[in-house]
Write an enzyme that holds these catalytic residues in place. Structure first.
Site, short mmCIF file in Angstrom:
data_model
loop_
_atom_site.label_atom_id
_atom_site.label_comp_id
_atom_site.label_asym_id
_atom_site.label_seq_id
_atom_site.Cartn_x
_atom_site.Cartn_y
_atom_site.Cartn_z
N VAL A 1 0.83 -1.21 0.00
CA VAL A 1 0.00 0.00 0.00
C VAL A 1 0.87 1.26 0.00
O VAL A 1 0.70 2.14 -0.85
CB VAL A 1 -0.97 -0.02 1.21
CG1 VAL A 1 -1.70 1.31 1.36
CG2 VAL A 1 -1.98 -1.16 1.05
N GLU B 1 -3.69 -6.50 -5.51
CA GLU B 1 -2.33 -6.91 -5.86
C GLU B 1 -2.31 -7.32 -7.32
O GLU B 1 -3.26 -7.90 -7.82
CB GLU B 1 -1.89 -8.08 -4.99
CG GLU B 1 -1.63 -7.64 -3.57
CD GLU B 1 -1.18 -8.79 -2.68
OE1 GLU B 1 -0.64 -9.77 -3.20
OE2 GLU B 1 -1.38 -8.69 -1.47
N LYS C 1 -8.18 -12.01 6.19
CA LYS C 1 -7.90 -11.21 7.39
C LYS C 1 -9.06 -10.24 7.68
O LYS C 1 -9.51 -10.11 8.81
CB LYS C 1 -6.60 -10.43 7.13
CG LYS C 1 -6.19 -9.45 8.18
CD LYS C 1 -4.76 -8.99 7.95
CE LYS C 1 -4.62 -7.97 6.85
NZ LYS C 1 -4.91 -6.59 7.21
N CYS D 1 -5.85 -9.79 2.20
CA CYS D 1 -6.98 -8.97 2.63
C CYS D 1 -8.23 -9.75 3.01
O CYS D 1 -8.69 -9.66 4.14
CB CYS D 1 -7.32 -7.95 1.56
SG CYS D 1 -6.08 -6.67 1.42
N LEU E 1 -17.63 -13.55 -9.51
CA LEU E 1 -18.48 -14.74 -9.49
C LEU E 1 -17.76 -15.91 -10.13
O LEU E 1 -18.39 -16.78 -10.72
CB LEU E 1 -19.80 -14.45 -10.22
CG LEU E 1 -20.87 -13.70 -9.43
CD1 LEU E 1 -22.14 -13.53 -10.25
CD2 LEU E 1 -21.21 -14.40 -8.10
N LYS F 1 -14.35 0.18 4.15
CA LYS F 1 -13.31 -0.73 3.64
C LYS F 1 -13.64 -2.20 3.97
O LYS F 1 -13.59 -3.08 3.12
CB LYS F 1 -11.96 -0.31 4.22
CG LYS F 1 -10.85 -1.32 4.03
CD LYS F 1 -10.32 -1.36 2.62
CE LYS F 1 -9.50 -2.59 2.38
NZ LYS F 1 -8.30 -2.44 1.68
N ASN G 1 -14.78 -5.27 1.31
CA ASN G 1 -14.01 -6.51 1.19
C ASN G 1 -14.82 -7.72 1.63
O ASN G 1 -14.78 -8.77 0.99
CB ASN G 1 -12.73 -6.42 2.02
CG ASN G 1 -11.58 -5.86 1.20
OD1 ASN G 1 -11.76 -5.49 0.05
ND2 ASN G 1 -10.41 -5.78 1.79
C1 UDX Z 1 -8.70 -7.51 -2.55
C2 UDX Z 1 -9.72 -6.47 -3.02
O1 UDX Z 1 -10.14 -6.79 -4.35
C3 UDX Z 1 -9.12 -5.07 -2.95
O2 UDX Z 1 -10.10 -4.11 -3.31
C4 UDX Z 1 -8.62 -4.81 -1.53
O3 UDX Z 1 -8.00 -3.54 -1.42
C5 UDX Z 1 -7.65 -5.89 -1.11
O4 UDX Z 1 -8.25 -7.19 -1.25
P1 UDX Z 1 -6.55 -8.73 -3.60
O5 UDX Z 1 -6.40 -9.42 -2.28
O6 UDX Z 1 -5.35 -8.15 -4.25
O7 UDX Z 1 -7.61 -7.52 -3.47
O8 UDX Z 1 -7.17 -9.80 -4.61
P2 UDX Z 1 -8.50 -10.03 -5.44
O9 UDX Z 1 -8.20 -9.91 -6.87
O10 UDX Z 1 -9.65 -9.27 -4.93
O11 UDX Z 1 -8.73 -11.60 -5.14
C6 UDX Z 1 -8.87 -12.08 -3.80
C7 UDX Z 1 -9.07 -13.56 -3.78
O12 UDX Z 1 -10.35 -13.91 -4.29
C8 UDX Z 1 -8.07 -14.35 -4.64
O13 UDX Z 1 -7.70 -15.53 -3.94
C9 UDX Z 1 -8.85 -14.70 -5.89
O14 UDX Z 1 -8.40 -15.87 -6.53
C10 UDX Z 1 -10.24 -14.90 -5.30
N1 UDX Z 1 -11.31 -14.70 -6.28
C11 UDX Z 1 -11.56 -13.46 -6.79
C12 UDX Z 1 -12.11 -15.79 -6.66
O15 UDX Z 1 -11.90 -16.91 -6.21
N2 UDX Z 1 -13.13 -15.56 -7.54
C13 UDX Z 1 -13.41 -14.33 -8.05
O16 UDX Z 1 -14.37 -14.22 -8.84
C14 UDX Z 1 -12.58 -13.25 -7.67
#
Ligand code: UDX
Length: 438
Positions: A11, A156, A267, A264, A254, A208, A212
Site C-alpha cells: 500500500v 495486488e 484477514k 486482505c 463470481l 473498507k 471486502n
Molecule cells: C482484494 C480487493 O479486491 C481489494 O479491493 C482490496 O483492497 C484488497 O483485497 P486482492 O487481495 O489483491 O484484493 O485480490 P483479489 O483480486 O480481490 O482476489 C482475492 C481472492 O479472491 C483471490 O484468492 C482470488 O483468486 C479470489 N477470487 C476473486 C475468486 O476466487 N473468484 C473471483 O471471482 C474473484
C-alpha cells in the site's frame, strides 16, 4: 505539497509512487533499514507489475528514509500505511499503527494531517488521535492536527492502475481544513472526475471492511453454488454468467475456484466479524463466508483424492502457488492447504509457479523433501499422474495440452479455475475435472 508515508509495503510503496507521479513530493519512511537501503539502490522489495518502472520515473520526487523525524517535520500530511496483521484471536493487530502514531506525535512541529491508509477496525482513527494528543502533551506543545481515514482498495497485481484510476476515493474527516488538504493531494483524481465520498471517520473505516467482506461473501456464495452444481449436473460458469446479466448482481467476482486467499479477504472478514462480536453483534453472513471458504479449500484436496482413489505414491503436478496471478504473494493461498493435504496422503509434488517459487520454499520447509520445484509447467507435469491448476496464470491458459498429456504418466487434470473448461480437446485428452462443472 509534500507528503510523508510511513510503511513501504504494497500500500505505502504503490501510493507513494503514484502520488509522486501526480506531482507531489513524497517521503517514504520505514523502520526496516534493509528495505530502505534496497529502495535507495533502485531495487523494489515486492513484486508488483509496473512498480519498478514507475519508481524509476518519479525518482527525483520520491525519497526513502528510516528517519521518521525528518519525514514528519517535512510533510504537510502523513499517511500511515503500515501492516495490520491478524492477531491470534482474529482481530487486527494495530501495534504498528499505534507505533507510527506515537512517532508522528513525538516529531510534530506544526499543523499536520494524519491519514490512516492501513486497513483498521472502526474506532482506530479516534485512538490514533488520542495517542498523538498524549505525545503533544508530553512535549508540552499544543499543535493543531487532524486525523483522516482514507482506505485503500487496490488489488495486488493491478495496484498501480487501481491507484491511478480508482473507482472511488473515500475520505473520512472532521474538519474543513483537512478536507481541503486531502482534495489538494488528490487534485489529479478530482480533475479526472473520480467519485469522492466525504464522510465521518467511523463510516470510512467501516466502508473498507464492508466492501471486502461483501466481495468475499460473493466468492463463497458462488463456490457453494459450484459444489451444488457438481452434485446436480449443472454448470456453475453458466449459472454465474446468467446471474451476472442481472445488473443488480453484476458478473464480477463470481468465478468459482479453490477459495479466496491473499492478504486482505481472509484477514478482513475475520477482523470485521471480531469487531461485530466486540460490539455484541454476530455477523452470520460473514461467518458463513469464512467457514465456506475453509470448506472450499478442504474440498479441493478431498475431490482429487476421491477421484484418483489414492494419491499415495502418485506424482501430482501443481501449477500455480500464489493466491492469484501476477503476484508472488502466497498469504492464505489455497495451494498451501491443497499441497499439505496431498503430501499428508502420500503424494509426491512437482510444482511450478511463475511468481511464487521463492516464496514457497520456506512455507513448505517441513515437507520440502516431498516437493520438487520445477523450471516450468512442462517439467512439473512430466511423469505426473495428475495435473492440478490452482492459480489462473495466463501462462497456464496458453499451455500446450497435447504436449502436457504426452509428458504425463496418467491423465487426470483438475482445473480449479476452469481455465480450460471451454476447450473441447481437454475432454478428449484428459480425465478432466473443473470446479462446479456437473
Ligand atoms: C482484494 C480487493 O479486491 C481489494 O479491493 C482490496 O483492497 C484488497 O483485497 P486482492 O487481495 O489483491 O484484493 O485480490 P483479489 O483480486 O480481490 O482476489 C482475492 C481472492 O479472491 C483471490 O484468492 C482470488 O483468486 C479470489 N477470487 C476473486 C475468486 O476466487 N473468484 C473471483 O471471482 C474473484
Amino acid at each position: 505539497m509534500k507528503i510523508g508515508i510511513i510503511g513501504t509495503g504494497y500500500v505505502g510503496l504503490v501510493h507513494g509512487a503514484v502520488m509522486a507521479d501526480f506531482g507531489i513530493e513524497v517521503i517514504c519512511a520505514d523502520i526496516d533499514k534493509q528495505k530502505i537501503d534496497k529502495l535507495n539502490k533502485g531495487e523494489v522489495p515486492i513484486y508488483e507489475p509496473g512498480l519498478k518502472e514507475l519508481l524509476q520515473k518519479v525518482n527525483d520526487r520520491i525519497q526513502f528514509t528510516t528517519d521518521l523525524e525528518y519525514t514528519v517535520e517535512n510533510s504537510e500530511a502523513i499517511f500511515i500505511a503500515v501492516g495490520t496483521p491478524q492477531a491470534e484471536d482474529g482481530s487486527a493487530d494495530l501495534t504498528y499503527v499505534f507505533q507510527a502514531a506515537e512517532s508522528i506525535g513525538k516529531h510534530m512541529n506544526g499543523y499536520k494531517v494524519i491519514v490512516n491508509k492501513s486497513t483498521v477496525p472502526v474506532g482506530t482513527g479516534k485512538r490514533v488521535k488520542e495517542i498523538i494528543k498524549k505525545q503533544l502533551e508530553n512535549k508540552d506543545v499544543n499543535y493543531d492536527f487532524d486525523v483522516v481515514s482514507n482506505p485503500e482498495f487496490l488489488r495486488e497485481g493491478k495496484a498501480i492502475k487501481d491507484s491511478q484510476l480508482p473507482d472511488r476515493i473515500i475520505i473520512g474527516c472532521e474538519s474543513e481544513k483537512a478536507k481541503e488538504i486531502m482534495k489538494k493531494i488528490y487534485d489529479v483524481l478530482y480533475l479526472k472526475e473520480t467519485p469522492f465520498l466525504f464522510t465521518n471517520i467511523e463510516t470510512a473505516e467501516t466502508i473498507k471492511y464492508a466492501a471486502n467482506a461483501f466481495l468475499a461473501v460473493k466468492i463463497s456464495y458462488i463456490n457453494e453454488m459450484a459444489l451444488l452444481c457438481e452434485k446436480v449436473g449443472a454448470d456453475v460458469q453458466e449459472v454465474a454468467k446468467a446471474m451476472g446479466m442481472d445488473g443488480r448482481i453484476s458478473s464480477k467476482f463470481l468465478n468459482a475456484g479453490p477459495g479466496f486467499g491473499g492478504s486482505c479477504f481472509p484477514k478482513d472478514t475475520r477482523a470485521i466479524y471480531d469487531t461485530a462480536l466486540k460490539n455484541s453483534e454476530e455477523m452470520m453472513v460473514i461467518k458463513g463466508a469464512i467457514e465456506a471458504n475453509e470448506k472450499q479449500k478442504r474440498k479441493m484436496a478431498e475431490k482429487i483424492i476421491s477421484i484418483m482413489e489414492t494419491v499415495s505414491n502418485k506424482t501430482i503436478g501443481i501449477l500455480g502457488l500464489s493466491f492469484k496471478p501476477e503476484t508472488d504473494d502466497m498469504r492464505e493461498a489455497p495451494s498451501i492447504n491443497i499441497i499439505r493435504e496431498l503430501v499428508q496422503k502420500g503424494a509426491r509434488i512437482k510444482t511450478f509457479c511463475p511468481g511464487a517459487m521463492k516464496e514457497a520454499r520456506p512455507i513448505f520447509s517441513d515437507i520440502n523433501e516431498h516437493i520438487q520445484y520445477c523450471k516450468d509447467e512442462y517439467e512439473a507435469v512430466k511423469d505426473a499422474h495428475a495435473v492440478v491448476i490452482i492459480t489462473e496464470w495466463n501462462q497456464f491458459r496458453g499451455m500446450n495440452l497435447q504436449r502436457t498429456k504426452k509428458l504425463m504418466k496418467d491423465n487426470y487434470m483438475f482445473d480449479l479455475r476452469n481455465i480450460h473448461a471451454k476447450d473441447k480437446s481437454v475432454y478428449e485428452l484428459f480425465q478432466y475435472y473443473g470446479v462446479g462443472k456437473g
